[in-house]
Motif scaffolding. Structure first.
Motif, PDB file in Angstrom:
ATOM      1  N   VAL A  53       9.571  -6.915  14.659  1.00  0.00           N
ATOM      2  CA  VAL A  53       9.198  -7.185  13.270  1.00  0.00           C
ATOM      3  C   VAL A  53       7.984  -6.334  12.898  1.00  0.00           C
ATOM      4  CG1 VAL A  53       8.262  -8.929  11.714  1.00  0.00           C
ATOM      5  CG2 VAL A  53      10.201  -9.482  13.162  1.00  0.00           C
ATOM      6  N   GLY A  54       7.059  -6.222  13.838  1.00  0.00           N
ATOM      7  CA  GLY A  54       5.869  -5.410  13.592  1.00  0.00           C
ATOM      8  C   GLY A  54       6.212  -3.953  13.326  1.00  0.00           C
ATOM      9  N   GLU A  55       7.135  -3.424  14.124  1.00  0.00           N
ATOM     10  CA  GLU A  55       7.540  -2.024  13.930  1.00  0.00           C
ATOM     11  C   GLU A  55       8.130  -1.808  12.539  1.00  0.00           C
ATOM     12  OE1 GLU A  55      10.257  -1.089  17.063  1.00  0.00           O
ATOM     13  OE2 GLU A  55       8.713  -1.317  18.607  1.00  0.00           O
ATOM     14  N   ALA A  56       9.066  -2.709  12.154  1.00  0.00           N
ATOM     15  CA  ALA A  56       9.693  -2.577  10.838  1.00  0.00           C
ATOM     16  C   ALA A  56       8.656  -2.718   9.739  1.00  0.00           C
ATOM     17  CB  ALA A  56      10.795  -3.617  10.681  1.00  0.00           C
ATOM     18  N   ALA A  57       7.722  -3.649   9.948  1.00  0.00           N
ATOM     19  CA  ALA A  57       6.686  -3.867   8.937  1.00  0.00           C
ATOM     20  C   ALA A  57       5.827  -2.625   8.768  1.00  0.00           C
ATOM     21  CB  ALA A  57       5.828  -5.066   9.331  1.00  0.00           C
ATOM     22  N   ASP A  58       5.587  -1.922   9.876  1.00  0.00           N
ATOM     23  CA  ASP A  58       4.804  -0.685   9.790  1.00  0.00           C
ATOM     24  C   ASP A  58       5.531   0.360   8.959  1.00  0.00           C
ATOM     25  OD1 ASP A  58       2.733  -1.652  11.160  1.00  0.00           O
ATOM     26  OD2 ASP A  58       3.286  -0.783  13.110  1.00  0.00           O
ATOM     27  N   ILE A  59       6.826   0.517   9.245  1.00  0.00           N
ATOM     28  CA  ILE A  59       7.608   1.512   8.515  1.00  0.00           C
ATOM     29  C   ILE A  59       7.562   1.231   7.021  1.00  0.00           C
ATOM     30  CG2 ILE A  59       9.931   2.425   8.131  1.00  0.00           C
ATOM     31  CD1 ILE A  59      10.504   1.919  11.059  1.00  0.00           C
ATOM     32  N   LEU A  60       7.652  -0.045   6.651  1.00  0.00           N
ATOM     33  CA  LEU A  60       7.743  -0.403   5.241  1.00  0.00           C
ATOM     34  C   LEU A  60       6.394  -0.814   4.647  1.00  0.00           C
ATOM     35  CD1 LEU A  60      11.091  -2.276   5.440  1.00  0.00           C
ATOM     36  CD2 LEU A  60      10.658  -0.262   4.057  1.00  0.00           C
ATOM     37  N   ASP A  61       5.330  -0.698   5.476  1.00  0.00           N
ATOM     38  CA  ASP A  61       4.010  -0.984   4.956  1.00  0.00           C
ATOM     39  C   ASP A  61       3.878  -2.436   4.494  1.00  0.00           C
ATOM     40  OD1 ASP A  61       1.501  -0.220   4.548  1.00  0.00           O
ATOM     41  OD2 ASP A  61       1.814   0.743   2.609  1.00  0.00           O
ATOM     42  N   LEU A  62       4.349  -3.352   5.344  1.00  0.00           N
ATOM     43  CA  LEU A  62       4.355  -4.762   4.962  1.00  0.00           C
ATOM     44  C   LEU A  62       3.282  -5.552   5.701  1.00  0.00           C
ATOM     45  CD1 LEU A  62       8.181  -5.473   4.895  1.00  0.00           C
ATOM     46  CD2 LEU A  62       6.625  -5.623   2.972  1.00  0.00           C
ATOM     47  N   GLY A  63       2.463  -4.846   6.503  1.00  0.00           N
ATOM     48  CA  GLY A  63       1.519  -5.505   7.400  1.00  0.00           C
ATOM     49  C   GLY A  63       0.722  -6.635   6.778  1.00  0.00           C
ATOM     50  N   GLU A  64       0.205  -6.423   5.580  1.00  0.00           N
ATOM     51  CA  GLU A  64      -0.676  -7.401   4.960  1.00  0.00           C
ATOM     52  C   GLU A  64       0.048  -8.669   4.528  1.00  0.00           C
ATOM     53  OE1 GLU A  64      -3.923  -5.364   2.981  1.00  0.00           O
ATOM     54  OE2 GLU A  64      -3.708  -5.137   5.166  1.00  0.00           O
ATOM     55  N   LEU A  65       1.361  -8.541   4.374  1.00  0.00           N
ATOM     56  CA  LEU A  65       2.088  -9.623   3.709  1.00  0.00           C
ATOM     57  C   LEU A  65       2.767 -10.578   4.671  1.00  0.00           C
ATOM     58  CD1 LEU A  65       3.857  -7.334   1.088  1.00  0.00           C
ATOM     59  CD2 LEU A  65       1.707  -8.539   0.810  1.00  0.00           C
ATOM     60  N   MET A  66       2.604 -10.343   5.980  1.00  0.00           N
ATOM     61  CA  MET A  66       3.421 -11.054   6.955  1.00  0.00           C
ATOM     62  C   MET A  66       3.377 -12.565   6.847  1.00  0.00           C
ATOM     63  SD  MET A  66       4.910  -8.706   8.260  1.00  0.00           S
ATOM     64  CE  MET A  66       5.669  -8.896   9.845  1.00  0.00           C
ATOM     65  N   LYS A  67       2.242 -13.122   6.461  1.00  0.00           N
ATOM     66  CA  LYS A  67       2.106 -14.583   6.458  1.00  0.00           C
ATOM     67  C   LYS A  67       2.452 -15.186   5.102  1.00  0.00           C
ATOM     68  CE  LYS A  67       0.498 -14.970  10.680  1.00  0.00           C
ATOM     69  NZ  LYS A  67       1.674 -14.725  11.522  1.00  0.00           N
ATOM     70  N   ARG A  68       2.860 -14.353   4.159  1.00  0.00           N
ATOM     71  CA  ARG A  68       3.130 -14.896   2.832  1.00  0.00           C
ATOM     72  C   ARG A  68       4.556 -15.398   2.714  1.00  0.00           C
ATOM     73  NH1 ARG A  68       0.659 -11.236  -1.760  1.00  0.00           N
ATOM     74  NH2 ARG A  68      -1.294 -10.601  -0.775  1.00  0.00           N
ATOM     75  N   LYS A  69       4.759 -16.277   1.755  1.00  0.00           N
ATOM     76  CA  LYS A  69       6.111 -16.737   1.416  1.00  0.00           C
ATOM     77  C   LYS A  69       6.657 -15.814   0.328  1.00  0.00           C
ATOM     78  CE  LYS A  69       6.460 -20.726   3.736  1.00  0.00           C
ATOM     79  NZ  LYS A  69       5.953 -22.015   3.288  1.00  0.00           N
ATOM     80  N   PRO A  70       7.986 -15.690   0.245  1.00  0.00           N
ATOM     81  CA  PRO A  70       8.561 -14.802  -0.778  1.00  0.00           C
ATOM     82  C   PRO A  70       8.066 -15.102  -2.186  1.00  0.00           C
ATOM     83  CG  PRO A  70      10.260 -15.499   0.743  1.00  0.00           C
ATOM     84  CD  PRO A  70       9.014 -16.241   1.137  1.00  0.00           C
ATOM     85  N   SER A  71       7.793 -16.386  -2.477  1.00  0.00           N
ATOM     86  CA  SER A  71       7.358 -16.712  -3.836  1.00  0.00           C
ATOM     87  C   SER A  71       5.991 -16.121  -4.148  1.00  0.00           C
ATOM     88  CB  SER A  71       7.324 -18.229  -4.026  1.00  0.00           C
ATOM     89  OG  SER A  71       6.452 -18.810  -3.085  1.00  0.00           O
ATOM     90  N   GLN A  72       5.281 -15.688  -3.106  1.00  0.00           N
ATOM     91  CA  GLN A  72       3.949 -15.114  -3.348  1.00  0.00           C
ATOM     92  C   GLN A  72       3.988 -13.590  -3.384  1.00  0.00           C
ATOM     93  OE1 GLN A  72       2.653 -17.101   0.173  1.00  0.00           O
ATOM     94  NE2 GLN A  72       1.311 -18.480  -0.958  1.00  0.00           N
TER      95      GLN A  72
ATOM     96  N   ARG B 102       9.174  -7.996  -2.461  1.00  0.00           N
ATOM     97  CA  ARG B 102      10.348  -8.736  -1.984  1.00  0.00           C
ATOM     98  C   ARG B 102      11.446  -7.773  -1.578  1.00  0.00           C
ATOM     99  NH1 ARG B 102      10.877 -13.689  -6.351  1.00  0.00           N
ATOM    100  NH2 ARG B 102       8.642 -13.894  -6.464  1.00  0.00           N
ATOM    101  N   GLN B 103      11.609  -6.746  -2.392  1.00  0.00           N
ATOM    102  CA  GLN B 103      12.633  -5.756  -2.097  1.00  0.00           C
ATOM    103  C   GLN B 103      12.359  -5.119  -0.737  1.00  0.00           C
ATOM    104  OE1 GLN B 103      13.558  -2.494  -1.877  1.00  0.00           O
ATOM    105  NE2 GLN B 103      15.688  -3.114  -2.191  1.00  0.00           N
ATOM    106  N   ARG B 104      11.112  -4.819  -0.487  1.00  0.00           N
ATOM    107  CA  ARG B 104      10.774  -4.186   0.792  1.00  0.00           C
ATOM    108  C   ARG B 104      11.001  -5.133   1.956  1.00  0.00           C
ATOM    109  NH1 ARG B 104       6.320  -1.584  -1.390  1.00  0.00           N
ATOM    110  NH2 ARG B 104       4.773  -2.482   0.005  1.00  0.00           N
ATOM    111  N   VAL B 105      10.710  -6.417   1.741  1.00  0.00           N
ATOM    112  CA  VAL B 105      10.968  -7.388   2.806  1.00  0.00           C
ATOM    113  C   VAL B 105      12.473  -7.452   3.091  1.00  0.00           C
ATOM    114  CG1 VAL B 105      10.791  -9.797   3.502  1.00  0.00           C
ATOM    115  CG2 VAL B 105       8.932  -8.737   2.229  1.00  0.00           C
ATOM    116  N   ALA B 106      13.257  -7.442   2.017  1.00  0.00           N
ATOM    117  CA  ALA B 106      14.711  -7.471   2.206  1.00  0.00           C
ATOM    118  C   ALA B 106      15.165  -6.251   3.003  1.00  0.00           C
ATOM    119  CB  ALA B 106      15.420  -7.517   0.850  1.00  0.00           C
ATOM    120  N   MET B 107      14.565  -5.112   2.723  1.00  0.00           N
ATOM    121  CA  MET B 107      14.871  -3.905   3.490  1.00  0.00           C
ATOM    122  C   MET B 107      14.431  -4.074   4.937  1.00  0.00           C
ATOM    123  SD  MET B 107      16.042  -1.328   1.531  1.00  0.00           S
ATOM    124  CE  MET B 107      15.534   0.008   2.587  1.00  0.00           C
ATOM    125  N   GLY B 108      13.247  -4.643   5.091  1.00  0.00           N
ATOM    126  CA  GLY B 108      12.705  -4.837   6.429  1.00  0.00           C
ATOM    127  C   GLY B 108      13.583  -5.750   7.258  1.00  0.00           C
TER     128      GLY B 108
END
Ligand SMILES: Nc1ncnc2c1ncn2[C@@H]1O[C@H](COP(=O)(O)OP(=O)(O)O)[C@@H](O)[C@H]1O
Ligand SMILES: [Mg+2]
Lengths: 337, 353
Positions: free
Chosen positions: B114-133, B139-145
């Motif tokens: 998950v960390g690797e994918a998050a790095d590729i998509l630059d999602l590091g900061e958002l890992m603990k958030r819920k989709p509603s936030q 959200r689109q990037r998370v779906a890709m991730g």
């Protein structure tokens, strides 16, 4: 011809009229909402707040309602002391909690899977038909339901015992019911250890349908896309239910549990009718707090003590609900959709 | 990675047949876009490939294996939904790792992937958030991730960008393209936006009413549209389609438009017989005629001028028809001015009527 001074005065006059106008308008703005809610407020004060405060007042007095208001006598905490040391009160508390737990848990454990099956397996009219069918017990008068079960449970003529007898005569499965003929007649409502389970069954039967309706509504809010995503993520049917559908209806579970806790702790009609209103049945095995409070007030005419018990019941319900909110509230109330 | 093949695939919902006898081969590592107007059956086709919907008849093959009966999991596909379909009750991290968790991977490995994918998509900061936030783009990037984490054989995208605003869409389009160039996983991408399809895909499949109209590279589709539908669908602004008559005189072929204008066409690009045809003229191929000597001209009056910066989009009234012209010379024109535009014979498309 108006001088400059006149004009200045005029301007001041206008300003004064304006400010007083504005003040009046501001006051009106403050006052209007109260006007609009006043009908409700009047009803609330008369029929909710006053009885509530009167109950508190009453709980510190000894009062026989037949003797008239003048006969009210201040007794301090006596009513509370008396009830908190009364074996019947504690029996009632035990029975109430026992019934709340044994009827509360199955209601939900049964309702959730049934609602899920209804929503996932049936469409449109058929689902509405089944849901409505299961809702019927809830909208039927509790007294009528309890009376019918009273006759079903009857020792000598009740259909339940007849069925058990018949089952014991069936070849293979009869072995499971071999004990039945010796036990006949089983007195469901007059043996102290059978009363509570018998009452519990009626309560479960009556309220499960209501929870099914709540949970169906819950499951209907889960979008089809989420199930698709779960399938793509490799979930089988059980995992879809467990990891996706169930967490999604958490707010509904929380709501339904709240209603069950509050409702179950006030259980009255079912035990009252099934024990014929006779001092809580054999050995007070069917005596609930509401039932007890009714006996104190209307059988023994001790309104002060009844008021004290009703406040104790209120405290128990408030405590149970607070615990529920404390432990489940965070997840149950989160709005993450 | 896997190749995907569809053979005589049909799908009906009740009496309504929404896909008719489709045949398509997607090579390993290829990026194919399915494009067509809304309701033409793109999502249905993608869901059949995913294993979320059953075909009424025909075969789905992956890596030459018949997979009609396999679940999405067994097909090892990952899908990005138009609605993203993130699990609202899970954090970004849990959403992305859910598939791995279901597969029974260890917590440590899940965290790492998950960390690797998050790095590729630059999602590091958002890992603990819920989709509603999250915002729409996040959200689109998370779906890709979530799709990327799985390392699937095939990526399926169902209009993944259509809920984003125009700027973000272009940005994500680039990211998807870059991602594919990096991981080279076979991808099938559904969209109703022809520009998205053209810019992203190695090959584009054009669908209409459940039928494949044409399959080809973006350039092929632009240069040689197989029919009027493809011609009108590909290209922006879209091609002018006019009624005309084809005439052959010796070696030269001409089309005669309804106002009598005669245009030469290249004879070898036009295998049709004489008679009523539809003439296709791309706005960007119509040039303002400079002198009197230009051939293949059309005459009309300027009706509307839409400057876009690099080009002026003109609407020219011509015998009651409106002709779109994309003028790159940016010559100042007046409304109701009569002008001539010309087009090279080889850039005229002729379609059977
Ligand atoms: N579950 C379904 N039941 C009946 N008809 C459906 C269903 N899903 C899609 N359709 C129909 O199939 C056609 C194609 O739908 P879809 O694949 O969603 O189109 P697209 O994704 O190209 O917009 C539409 O006419 C739609 O109404
Ligand atoms: Mg679609």
């Amino acid at each position: 011809m108006s001088t400059a001074l006149d004009q200045l005065n005029n301007a001041e006059d206008v300003a004064i009229v304006r400010t007083s106008n504005r003040k009046w308008r501001a006051r009106k703005k403050q006052f209007m909402p109260w006007l609009f809610i006043s009908p409700y407020l009047a009803l609330f004060l008369l029929f909710t707040l006053f009885p509530l405060l009167f109950t508190v007042y009453l709980s510190f007095h000894a009062w026989n309602p037949v003797a008239g208001l003048a006969n009210m006598e201040f007794v301090g905490f006596n009513n509370y002391a008396q009830e908190l040391t009364s074996p019947w009160f504690w029996k009632a508390v035990y029975n109430t909690v026992w019934l709340a737990v044994t009827t509360g848990i199955p209601q939900h454990v049964i309702a959730i899977p049934i609602a899920y099956l209804l929503v996932t397996a049936f469409k449109g009219t058929l689902r509405h038909f089944y849901t409505a069918t299961m809702f019927v017990p809830f909208i039927t008068s509790t007294v009528a339901v309890s009376l019918i079960f009273y006759s079903i449970y009857s020792g000598n003529t009740g259909i339940l015992n007849q069925w058990l007898l018949a089952l014991s005569g069936v070849p293979v499965i009869g072995a499971l019911f071999a004990w039945v003929p010796d036990a006949m007649p089983i007195r469901w409502l007059s043996k102290s250890d059978l009363i509570k389970p018998s009452i519990a069954f009626v309560v479960i039967w009556k309220y499960t349908g209501f929870n099914i309706v709540i949970y169906s509504a819950g499951f209907l809010t889960v979008s089809k896309d989420l199930y698709d995503a779960a399938k793509v993520d490799g979930c089988n049917a059980w995992q879809q239910f467990w990891h996706v559908a169930l967490p999604m209806i958490r707010p509904f579970i929380f709501f339904a549990l709240t209603l069950t806790i509050i409702g179950n702790l006030q259980l009255f009609e079912e035990p009252f009718v099934l024990t014929s209103g006779d001092s809580g049945g054999v050995a007070q095995s069917g005596l609930t707090i509401s039932y007890y409070l009714y006996l104190i007030g209307w059988e023994w005419l001790e309104m002060g003590a009844a008021a004290a018990v009703s406040l104790l019941l209120f405290i128990i319900i408030a405590a149970a609900t607070s615990l529920h909110f404390y432990f489940n509230g965070k997840k149950g109330l989160e709005g993450n959709r | 990675m896997a190749s995907v093949e569809l053979k005589n695939l049909s799908k009906s919902f009740g009496d309504v047949e929404v896909l008719h006898q489709l045949n398509l081969t997607v090579a390993e590592g290829e990026f194919v876009a399915l494009v067509g107007p809304s309701g033409c059956g793109k999502s249905t086709l993608l869901r059949i490939i995913a294993g979320l919907e059953e075909a009424s008849s025909g075969d789905v093959l992956m890596d030459d294996k018949w997979v009609n009966d396999l679940t999405p999991r067994e097909r090892n596909i990952a899908m990005v939904f138009q609605s993203y379909a993130l699990y609202p009750h899970m954090t970004v991290e849990e959403n992305m790792g859910f598939n791995l968790r279901i597969s029974g991977l260890s917590k440590l490995e899940i965290k790492q992937r998950v960390g690797e994918a998050a790095d590729i998509l630059d999602l590091g900061e958002l890992m603990k958030r819920k989709p509603s936030q999250l915002s729409g783009g996040q959200r689109q990037r998370v779906a890709m991730g979530r799709a990327l984490v799985r390392n699937p054989d095939t990526f399926l995208f169902d209009e993944p960008l259509s809920n984003l605003d125009a700027k973000l869409r272009v940005q994500m389009r680039e990211e998807i393209k870059r991602l594919h160039q990096k991981v080279r996983t076979t991808s099938i991408y559904v969209t109703h936006d022809q520009i998205e399809a053209m810019t992203l895909a190695d090959r584009v499949v054009i669908m209409k009413d459940g039928r494949i109209q044409q399959i080809g590279t973006p350039t092929e589709l632009y240069q040689n549209p197989a029919n009027v539908f493809v011609a009108g669908f590909i290209g922006s602004p879209s091609m002018n389609l006019l009624d005309g008559k084809l005439e052959t005189k010796g070696k030269t072929k001409k089309v005669i438009l309804s106002d009598g204008t005669k245009l030469n066409v290249r004879s070898n690009s036009c295998p049709l017989n004489d008679g009523d045809v539809i003439v296709g003229l791309r706005p960007e191929h119509l040039h303002l005629a400079k002198g009197k000597t230009e051939k293949n001209t059309l005459t009309g009056t300027v009706n509307l001028i839409e400057p876009t910066g690099a080009q002026n989009h003109l609407k020219i009234s011509m015998a009651g028809k409106s002709l779109a012209v994309a003028d790159s010379t940016l010559v100042p024109l007046a409304l109701d001015e009569t002008i001539k535009v010309c087009i090279a014979p080889e850039q005229i498309h002729v379609f059977a009527k």
